[in-house]
Design a protein around this motif. Structure first.
Motif, PDB file in Angstrom:
ATOM      1  N   ALA A   1      22.743  80.838  33.550  1.00 48.36           N
ATOM      2  CA  ALA A   1      23.705  81.903  33.070  1.00 48.36           C
ATOM      3  C   ALA A   1      25.052  81.736  32.968  1.00 48.36           C
ATOM      4  O   ALA A   1      25.692  81.971  31.981  1.00 48.36           O
ATOM      5  N   LYS A   2      25.392  81.393  34.281  1.00 46.19           N
ATOM      6  CA  LYS A   2      27.056  80.918  34.506  1.00 46.19           C
ATOM      7  C   LYS A   2      27.296  79.956  33.494  1.00 46.19           C
ATOM      8  O   LYS A   2      28.428  79.885  33.077  1.00 46.19           O
ATOM      9  N   GLU A   3      26.761  78.967  33.599  1.00 44.51           N
ATOM     10  CA  GLU A   3      27.046  77.598  32.639  1.00 44.51           C
ATOM     11  C   GLU A   3      27.062  78.179  31.650  1.00 44.51           C
ATOM     12  O   GLU A   3      27.826  77.560  30.567  1.00 44.51           O
ATOM     13  N   ASP A   4      25.915  78.805  30.890  1.00 49.13           N
ATOM     14  CA  ASP A   4      26.178  79.097  29.303  1.00 49.13           C
ATOM     15  C   ASP A   4      27.289  80.233  29.385  1.00 49.13           C
ATOM     16  O   ASP A   4      28.100  80.011  28.023  1.00 49.13           O
ATOM     17  N   ILE A   5      27.691  80.836  30.114  1.00 50.15           N
ATOM     18  CA  ILE A   5      28.830  81.694  29.903  1.00 50.15           C
ATOM     19  C   ILE A   5      30.137  80.980  29.906  1.00 50.15           C
ATOM     20  O   ILE A   5      30.751  81.171  29.120  1.00 50.15           O
ATOM     21  N   LEU A   6      30.205  80.011  30.665  1.00 52.22           N
ATOM     22  CA  LEU A   6      31.322  79.186  30.855  1.00 52.22           C
ATOM     23  C   LEU A   6      31.490  78.180  29.529  1.00 52.22           C
ATOM     24  O   LEU A   6      32.468  78.021  28.918  1.00 52.22           O
TER      25      LEU A   6
ATOM     26  N   GLU B   1      32.626  80.446  26.972  1.00 49.36           N
ATOM     27  CA  GLU B   1      33.920  80.786  26.983  1.00 49.36           C
ATOM     28  C   GLU B   1      34.881  79.562  26.678  1.00 49.36           C
ATOM     29  O   GLU B   1      35.840  79.661  26.059  1.00 49.36           O
ATOM     30  N   ASP B   2      34.474  78.378  26.918  1.00 47.29           N
ATOM     31  CA  ASP B   2      35.195  77.231  26.537  1.00 47.29           C
ATOM     32  C   ASP B   2      35.351  77.204  25.043  1.00 47.29           C
ATOM     33  O   ASP B   2      36.615  76.695  24.679  1.00 47.29           O
ATOM     34  N   GLY B   3      34.257  77.352  24.233  1.00 50.59           N
ATOM     35  CA  GLY B   3      34.534  77.368  22.906  1.00 50.59           C
ATOM     36  C   GLY B   3      34.417  75.878  22.345  1.00 50.59           C
ATOM     37  O   GLY B   3      34.771  75.681  21.144  1.00 50.59           O
ATOM     38  N   ALA B   4      34.243  74.875  23.385  1.00 55.15           N
ATOM     39  CA  ALA B   4      34.385  73.499  23.006  1.00 55.15           C
ATOM     40  C   ALA B   4      32.983  73.240  22.308  1.00 55.15           C
ATOM     41  O   ALA B   4      32.077  73.356  22.941  1.00 55.15           O
ATOM     42  N   ASP B   5      33.047  72.519  21.334  1.00 58.60           N
ATOM     43  CA  ASP B   5      31.951  71.901  20.605  1.00 58.60           C
ATOM     44  C   ASP B   5      31.774  70.550  21.078  1.00 58.60           C
ATOM     45  O   ASP B   5      32.221  69.581  20.981  1.00 58.60           O
ATOM     46  N   SER B   6      30.958  70.661  22.093  1.00 60.16           N
ATOM     47  CA  SER B   6      30.543  69.279  22.766  1.00 60.16           C
ATOM     48  C   SER B   6      29.502  68.262  21.936  1.00 60.16           C
ATOM     49  O   SER B   6      29.695  67.134  21.902  1.00 60.16           O
TER      50      SER B   6
ATOM     51  N   SER C   1      28.985  86.439  19.979  1.00 60.25           N
ATOM     52  CA  SER C   1      28.622  85.942  21.376  1.00 60.25           C
ATOM     53  C   SER C   1      28.590  86.958  22.280  1.00 60.25           C
ATOM     54  O   SER C   1      27.670  86.586  23.346  1.00 60.25           O
ATOM     55  N   ASP C   2      29.015  88.181  22.403  1.00 58.61           N
ATOM     56  CA  ASP C   2      28.571  89.222  23.309  1.00 58.61           C
ATOM     57  C   ASP C   2      26.936  89.514  22.955  1.00 58.61           C
ATOM     58  O   ASP C   2      26.525  89.781  24.048  1.00 58.61           O
TER      59      ASP C   2
END
Length: 194
Positions: free
Chosen positions: A124-129, A132-137, A165-166
């Motif tokens: 869940a923390k990774e998903d939140i991070l 939040e990054d908003g980077a499209d990997s 996102s919320d």
């Protein structure tokens, strides 16, 4: 009357004594008969005493046999009691081992639940991070997840709406809670069956 008395107490003694005097023909038959009667009385007394001793010995033998039988019964009962004690002790040890095994299983299950919670919290923390990054990997969900059987989904473009996102974070948190409740319910059901 007198003949009955003499017959009862002296009949056998005098008959055998006179027969002995006639057979031996001693020089003084009266003294010989007197000594023979004394010897006869001593022999009769010794025979009575011997019979009494034999009766006493027989009685003592019977008592000894009864005591021996009682001792054998006591030994058998003691052996049976020891066997029952040993069986009871073994049963207690088995119950203790079973209790320890159950405790170990419960600890292992609690540890696995704790690890599952921690991994879900980390996910869940990774998903939140990542959110939040908003980077499209550019990676798919299957590429991100290292779990076996994860679905291979195509990339989805996220909208720049903050409300979406919320909603996703709320939805993801709700799924984690539902998964924990479901696992706990299954574990409780398994414990009831044990």
């Amino acid at each position: 009357m007198e003949s009955a008395y003499l017959q009862k107490f002296l009949g056998t003694c005098l008959t055998e004594g006179l027969a002995e005097v006639a057979r031996m023909r001693p020089v003084d038959p009266i003294e010989y008969l007197a000594l023979w009667i004394y010897k006869y009385k001593k022999n009769v007394t010794m025979e009575k005493q011997r019979q009494e001793e034999m009766a006493q010995l027989e009685h003592e033998r019977e008592v000894a046999l009864m005591e021996q039988e009682m001792m054998e019964r006591l030994k058998a009962e003691e052996l049976l009691f020891q066997q029952q004690q040993l069986e009871f002790q073994l049963e207690l040890e088995e119950q203790e081992k079973e209790r320890q095994r159950i405790e170990e299983l419960q600890r292992a299950q609690e540890q696995s639940e704790k690890e599952l919670r921690m991994s879900m919290e980390n996910m869940a923390k990774e998903d939140i991070l990542h959110g939040e990054d908003g980077a499209d990997s550019g990676k798919t969900l299957a590429e991100i997840s290292d779990r076996y059987g994860a679905p291979n989904l195509s990339r989805v473009e996220e909208l720049d709406e903050p409300m979406l996102s919320d909603v996703i974070d709320f939805h993801h948190g709700f799924n984690m809670k539902a998964l924990l409740v479901f696992k706990t319910t299954i574990d409780l059901g398994v414990r009831e069956w044990e």
